[in-house]
Design a protein around this motif. Structure first.
Motif, mmCIF file in Angstrom:
data_model
loop_
_atom_site.group_PDB
_atom_site.id
_atom_site.type_symbol
_atom_site.label_atom_id
_atom_site.label_comp_id
_atom_site.label_asym_id
_atom_site.label_seq_id
_atom_site.Cartn_x
_atom_site.Cartn_y
_atom_site.Cartn_z
ATOM 1 N N GLU A 93 37.464 54.510 29.849
ATOM 2 C CA GLU A 93 37.062 54.934 28.511
ATOM 3 C C GLU A 93 37.656 54.022 27.437
ATOM 4 O O GLU A 93 36.993 53.693 26.456
ATOM 5 C CB GLU A 93 37.504 56.386 28.276
ATOM 6 N N ARG A 94 38.897 53.590 27.630
ATOM 7 C CA ARG A 94 39.531 52.697 26.667
ATOM 8 C C ARG A 94 38.844 51.333 26.643
ATOM 9 O O ARG A 94 38.678 50.728 25.590
ATOM 10 C CB ARG A 94 41.014 52.540 27.001
ATOM 11 N N ALA A 95 38.454 50.843 27.829
ATOM 12 C CA ALA A 95 37.761 49.561 27.900
ATOM 13 C C ALA A 95 36.414 49.628 27.196
ATOM 14 O O ALA A 95 36.037 48.714 26.450
ATOM 15 C CB ALA A 95 37.576 49.146 29.359
ATOM 16 N N GLU A 96 35.685 50.719 27.423
ATOM 17 C CA GLU A 96 34.387 50.881 26.773
ATOM 18 C C GLU A 96 34.549 51.020 25.264
ATOM 19 O O GLU A 96 33.749 50.474 24.490
ATOM 20 C CB GLU A 96 33.665 52.103 27.349
ATOM 21 N N LEU A 99 36.929 49.721 23.493
ATOM 22 C CA LEU A 99 37.289 48.398 22.984
ATOM 23 C C LEU A 99 36.049 47.545 22.753
ATOM 24 O O LEU A 99 35.905 46.887 21.718
ATOM 25 C CB LEU A 99 38.233 47.708 23.970
ATOM 26 N N VAL A 100 35.120 47.573 23.724
ATOM 27 C CA VAL A 100 33.882 46.800 23.581
ATOM 28 C C VAL A 100 33.083 47.295 22.384
ATOM 29 O O VAL A 100 32.544 46.501 21.601
ATOM 30 C CB VAL A 100 33.036 46.888 24.873
ATOM 31 N N ARG A 101 32.988 48.625 22.214
ATOM 32 C CA ARG A 101 32.246 49.181 21.084
ATOM 33 C C ARG A 101 32.863 48.776 19.755
ATOM 34 O O ARG A 101 32.156 48.404 18.806
ATOM 35 C CB ARG A 101 32.186 50.711 21.195
ATOM 36 N N LEU A 102 34.182 48.838 19.671
ATOM 37 C CA LEU A 102 34.866 48.485 18.425
ATOM 38 C C LEU A 102 34.669 47.018 18.075
ATOM 39 O O LEU A 102 34.426 46.667 16.913
ATOM 40 C CB LEU A 102 36.361 48.809 18.527
ATOM 41 N N ASP A 114 23.265 31.875 30.065
ATOM 42 C CA ASP A 114 24.676 32.034 29.682
ATOM 43 C C ASP A 114 24.922 33.422 29.108
ATOM 44 O O ASP A 114 25.934 34.071 29.414
ATOM 45 C CB ASP A 114 25.068 30.979 28.644
ATOM 46 N N LEU A 115 24.007 33.878 28.242
ATOM 47 C CA LEU A 115 24.180 35.188 27.616
ATOM 48 C C LEU A 115 24.095 36.309 28.637
ATOM 49 O O LEU A 115 24.852 37.282 28.572
ATOM 50 C CB LEU A 115 23.124 35.371 26.530
ATOM 51 N N ARG A 116 23.156 36.187 29.585
ATOM 52 C CA ARG A 116 23.056 37.207 30.633
ATOM 53 C C ARG A 116 24.319 37.226 31.487
ATOM 54 O O ARG A 116 24.802 38.294 31.884
ATOM 55 C CB ARG A 116 21.819 36.955 31.499
ATOM 56 N N ALA A 117 24.867 36.038 31.765
ATOM 57 C CA ALA A 117 26.090 35.947 32.559
ATOM 58 C C ALA A 117 27.261 36.591 31.822
ATOM 59 O O ALA A 117 28.099 37.265 32.426
ATOM 60 C CB ALA A 117 26.398 34.485 32.883
ATOM 61 N N THR A 118 27.322 36.395 30.511
ATOM 62 C CA THR A 118 28.384 37.004 29.714
ATOM 63 C C THR A 118 28.279 38.524 29.748
ATOM 64 O O THR A 118 29.281 39.233 29.918
ATOM 65 C CB THR A 118 28.319 36.511 28.258
ATOM 66 N N GLY A 119 27.055 39.039 29.576
ATOM 67 C CA GLY A 119 26.849 40.484 29.638
ATOM 68 C C GLY A 119 27.238 41.051 30.984
ATOM 69 O O GLY A 119 27.876 42.122 31.074
ATOM 70 N N ALA A 120 26.876 40.325 32.050
ATOM 71 C CA ALA A 120 27.222 40.784 33.394
ATOM 72 C C ALA A 120 28.736 40.780 33.595
ATOM 73 O O ALA A 120 29.299 41.676 34.251
ATOM 74 C CB ALA A 120 26.548 39.900 34.439
ATOM 75 N N ARG A 121 29.413 39.779 33.021
ATOM 76 C CA ARG A 121 30.862 39.695 33.147
ATOM 77 C C ARG A 121 31.548 40.854 32.419
ATOM 78 O O ARG A 121 32.520 41.425 32.917
ATOM 79 C CB ARG A 121 31.348 38.360 32.575
ATOM 80 N N ILE A 122 31.029 41.222 31.269
ATOM 81 C CA ILE A 122 31.580 42.365 30.535
ATOM 82 C C ILE A 122 31.444 43.635 31.362
ATOM 83 O O ILE A 122 32.390 44.437 31.474
ATOM 84 C CB ILE A 122 30.873 42.526 29.182
ATOM 85 N N ASP A 123 30.268 43.838 31.965
ATOM 86 C CA ASP A 123 30.068 45.014 32.809
ATOM 87 C C ASP A 123 31.039 45.016 33.984
ATOM 88 O O ASP A 123 31.583 46.069 34.359
ATOM 89 C CB ASP A 123 28.629 45.052 33.330
ATOM 90 N N THR A 124 31.263 43.834 34.576
ATOM 91 C CA THR A 124 32.170 43.734 35.718
ATOM 92 C C THR A 124 33.597 44.102 35.319
ATOM 93 O O THR A 124 34.301 44.814 36.043
ATOM 94 C CB THR A 124 32.146 42.304 36.291
ATOM 95 N N LEU A 125 34.016 43.608 34.151
ATOM 96 C CA LEU A 125 35.371 43.896 33.685
ATOM 97 C C LEU A 125 35.545 45.388 33.386
ATOM 98 O O LEU A 125 36.597 45.967 33.664
ATOM 99 C CB LEU A 125 35.689 43.062 32.439
ATOM 100 N N ILE A 126 34.515 46.013 32.814
ATOM 101 C CA ILE A 126 34.597 47.448 32.543
ATOM 102 C C ILE A 126 34.675 48.225 33.850
ATOM 103 O O ILE A 126 35.461 49.178 33.985
ATOM 104 C CB ILE A 126 33.398 47.907 31.699
ATOM 105 N N ASP A 127 33.856 47.821 34.835
ATOM 106 C CA ASP A 127 33.898 48.493 36.135
ATOM 107 C C ASP A 127 35.266 48.318 36.786
ATOM 108 O O ASP A 127 35.801 49.255 37.405
ATOM 109 C CB ASP A 127 32.811 47.932 37.059
ATOM 110 N N ALA A 128 35.846 47.116 36.631
ATOM 111 C CA ALA A 128 37.154 46.858 37.228
ATOM 112 C C ALA A 128 38.232 47.722 36.587
ATOM 113 O O ALA A 128 39.195 48.147 37.249
ATOM 114 C CB ALA A 128 37.511 45.378 37.082
ATOM 115 N N SER A 129 38.065 47.999 35.294
ATOM 116 C CA SER A 129 39.052 48.827 34.601
ATOM 117 C C SER A 129 39.065 50.253 35.125
ATOM 118 O O SER A 129 40.034 50.994 34.932
ATOM 119 C CB SER A 129 38.780 48.825 33.094
#
Length: 311
Positions: free
Chosen positions: A35-38, A40-43, A11-26
């Motif tokens: 840059e704003r998406a990245e 946001l994740v850092r904040l 589940d955790l790996r899937a969540t991490g992969a989903r975050i990467d996908t959303l950043i790539d989509a942005s």
């Protein structure tokens, strides 16, 4: 109150992969959007990290973080991973590596081997392999899976594992082949394992009684497992002499052998395999069962199996 199971490693790996996908989509919105998406994740990560740190401070101030509590936090996969990310883990990287190696020593012992930690520093773990595997040609793969997997799980900040080769004077017999045994954590285990490998939780082994044998399919691979005393062992479910599954196999004490010696017999061709010697065949020195790495973490038992090769 009914306790609900928390997120699994998958589940955790899937969540991490989903975050990467959303950043790539942005990135479709241009460099600024990415840059704003990245950011946001850092904040968000920094916010939760600060909250987690303050939570530990409050618990320490109110009731104290005793060794028992810290140990419980360190043993929870999800909590431990978050503590590592935010630099809050109660144990330093050397302690975590030492604990990881301690957990795989029973498996290494089943190969007649052991491991010594030489040093940990700058993301590199240096090890020395000890003992011999008594002629098991698959030991380089299985030992790599066991040690590398344990270190990767306990200390993801480790980027490389170096193994010191024994000197000529230290070699008293057939030694574990460690040349090029390890490289960067996360690489494919061995060329013949085209599909890679994975650790699979096997509940059947956790409840296995002493002297019992169980057959199962783990990650698409037929596996036979057994318990000798308090120690667990796992092998591919295929007799090295007749090639058949070990249907109806039983564990027995080796005649004339020391107390604790155990033999697994193939019911089809009556071949005998020494459990504690990585499945070495008593009837033909060149034969052996194919041992699989096995890790015990509390009440959870996991087996490393090669991924099935696609047609």
């Amino acid at each position: 109150m009914t306790n609900q199971a928390g997120p699994t490693s998958s589940d955790l790996r899937a969540t991490g992969a989903r975050i990467d996908t959303l950043i790539d989509a942005s990135a479709a919105g241009g460099p600024v959007a990415r840059e704003r998406a990245e950011e946001l994740v850092r904040l968000v990560a920094d916010l939760y990290g600060a909250g987690l740190e303050r939570l530990l401070e409050i618990v320490d101030e109110q009731v104290g973080l005793e060794d028992k509590t810290l140990d419980a936090l360190a043993k929870d996969d999800l909590v431990a991973s978050l503590l590592i990310v935010h630099g809050l883990h109660p144990y330093d990287v050397t302690t975590r590596v030492e604990n990881a190696l301690e957990g795989v020593r029973p498996y290494l012992g089943s190969h007649g081997g052991d491991v010594e930690l030489i040093s940990v520093g700058e993301g590199v773990v240096r090890l020395r392999m000890l003992g011999s595997c008594d002629g098991c040609p698959s030991s380089s793969v299985t030992l790599k899976l066991a040690v590398e997997g344990a270190i990767e799980a306990a200390a993801p900040e480790i980027t490389a594992i170096e193994v010191e080769e024994p000197t000529a004077k230290e070699k008293t017999g057939p030694t574990i082949p460690v040349a090029s045994l390890f490289s960067r954590v996360g690489e494919t285990a061995a060329p013949q394992m085209d599909g890679g490998s994975s650790w699979e939780v096997v509940p059947e082994l956790a409840v296995l009684a002493p002297g019992a044998v169980v057959q199962m399919v783990v990650g698409g691979i037929p596996v036979v497992g057994c318990r000798v005393g308090t120690d667990l062992f796992a092998f591919r479910d295929q007799c090295a002499r007749c090639g058949r599954p070990m249907d109806g196999a039983a564990v027995a004490r080796r005649l004339g052998g020391p107390l604790g010696d155990a033999v697994l017999q193939c019911p089809a061709c009556r071949a005998h395999y020494e459990v504690r010697r990585a499945g070495a065949c008593l009837d033909a020195e060149e034969l052996h069962l194919d041992p699989l790495p096995l890790l015990v973490d509390g009440e959870t038992v996991s087996v490393a199996v090669p991924s099935p090769v696609s047609a």
